[in-house]
Design an enzyme around this catalytic site. Sequence first.
Site, short mmCIF file in Angstrom:
data_model
loop_
_atom_site.label_atom_id
_atom_site.label_comp_id
_atom_site.label_asym_id
_atom_site.label_seq_id
_atom_site.Cartn_x
_atom_site.Cartn_y
_atom_site.Cartn_z
N GLY A 176 -9.86 -3.88 -1.44
CA GLY A 176 -10.70 -5.09 -0.55
C GLY A 176 -12.48 -4.89 -0.99
N PHE A 232 -5.38 2.27 0.31
CA PHE A 232 -5.63 1.57 -1.01
C PHE A 232 -5.72 0.05 -0.87
CE2 PHE A 232 -3.56 5.47 -3.05
CZ PHE A 232 -4.53 5.99 -3.10
N ASP A 233 -5.15 -0.46 0.18
CA ASP A 233 -5.56 -1.85 0.38
C ASP A 233 -7.11 -2.11 0.77
OD1 ASP A 233 -3.54 -3.63 0.43
OD2 ASP A 233 -2.48 -3.00 2.11
N VAL A 234 -7.53 -1.09 1.47
CA VAL A 234 -8.97 -1.23 1.84
C VAL A 234 -9.83 -0.60 0.67
CG1 VAL A 234 -10.73 0.27 3.31
CG2 VAL A 234 -8.63 -0.53 4.27
N ASP A 269 0.76 -1.23 -0.02
CA ASP A 269 0.03 0.04 -0.01
C ASP A 269 0.83 1.22 0.03
OD1 ASP A 269 -2.91 1.18 0.63
OD2 ASP A 269 -1.37 2.18 1.85
#
Length: 414
Positions: A201, A196-198, A168
């Site tokens: 997801g 950006f991981d979130v 991220d």
Amino acid sequence: MSQHHPDETSALGAQPGSEEAAQAPRGGGRLPLDGILIADFSRVLAGPYATMLLADLGAEVIKVEGTGGDDTRTWVPPRRPDGVSTYYAAINRNKKSIVLDFKDGDDLCVAQRLAGRADVVIENFKPGGLKKFGLDYDSVSKTNPSVVYSSITGFGTQGEGAKYPGYDLIVQAMSGLMSLTGSPDGPPYRAGISVFDVMAGLHSTIGILAALRQRDHTGDGAHVEASLMASAMSGLVNQTHAYVGGGTTPMRMGNAHPSLYPYEAMPTADDDVIIAAGNNTQFGRLCKVLGIPQIAEDERFADVGDRTDRRDELRPILEAELAKHTAQELFEKLNDVGVPCGPINSIRQGVEYAEALGLEPVVQVGSGDSAVPGVRHPLSFNTMTPRYELAPPKLGEHTEEIKAWLTTEEGTQR
């Protein structure tokens, strides 16, 4: 279109496609993803966050971990009182954990059987990394053509991007987000979370649900691909479109907004507050509360664009009046007249405020002595209640029962 035999039962209890699972009421009725089995080969944040949200809505999630476990199990501090990483616990409730070593032939067979049984397979290995194990989309879909296979990468699977690992922080830097974060005369900063991981997801969750719905119509599975970089391009919304649509390269402005003013942290007699006067009506009300209604009528500041263009002229006028009030006074007075205003809270204060609003952000996950606190699912429904049945699993907690189920006739039947 479930792939599960309707009479399946085993040490796992009510199986995802069983009549028992289908009819077990939760919060007044069946959850929408009851009957969906997810083989979760993902690690760290984007994939586990997606599968937790799906598990909350009824999906049976089997978390496949290597012998060392998900990396986040070791990401400490902070820890829960029992020593478990709060990072790991934040995104792994309502799952069952099985430990498999893909280099072991027997374990690899278990992984392949699980993928062959699953409605959804999700993974975030380096592109092509699962091919040698027969767990890539092409291999899995040959024996499980109705599978919804979700891949999450850093920079996509084509060209140069395929060789870069997906972290991220790297994507925050390379997407341009960090160029927007921080003071104009200071260094760029990362966001306070792995944003950006979130996003990836969440985007993967949307893709999985869309593919499952499509499968209801066609019977066919799909390969759903998301990447942190693609999520960044979409998630930066007005900032990326400033360049794409307007040829403008946005730069960091501290807490200021490029298109609105006042819409930032403002000083008061004691603490800063956020004031978000996003239209002419709100600005007029702000000026009235501050005792300067004539400023709202001033042609220099009459419209949103005028105020944004002349923020350097308007700022000292507002700040002189704001200094006559405390942050709490402004919070109460402005919200009373419909001008968005809020304090800058700590995480603790944020949770406490959500509780005061009746949002009940903290839930108990699991039951009895195994119950642990967690954060409520972000959605609420008038027809159902997301579940909080299983505390985040210990490493390999369900290995033997899952293996036993997969080797039964029912567990292997398609």
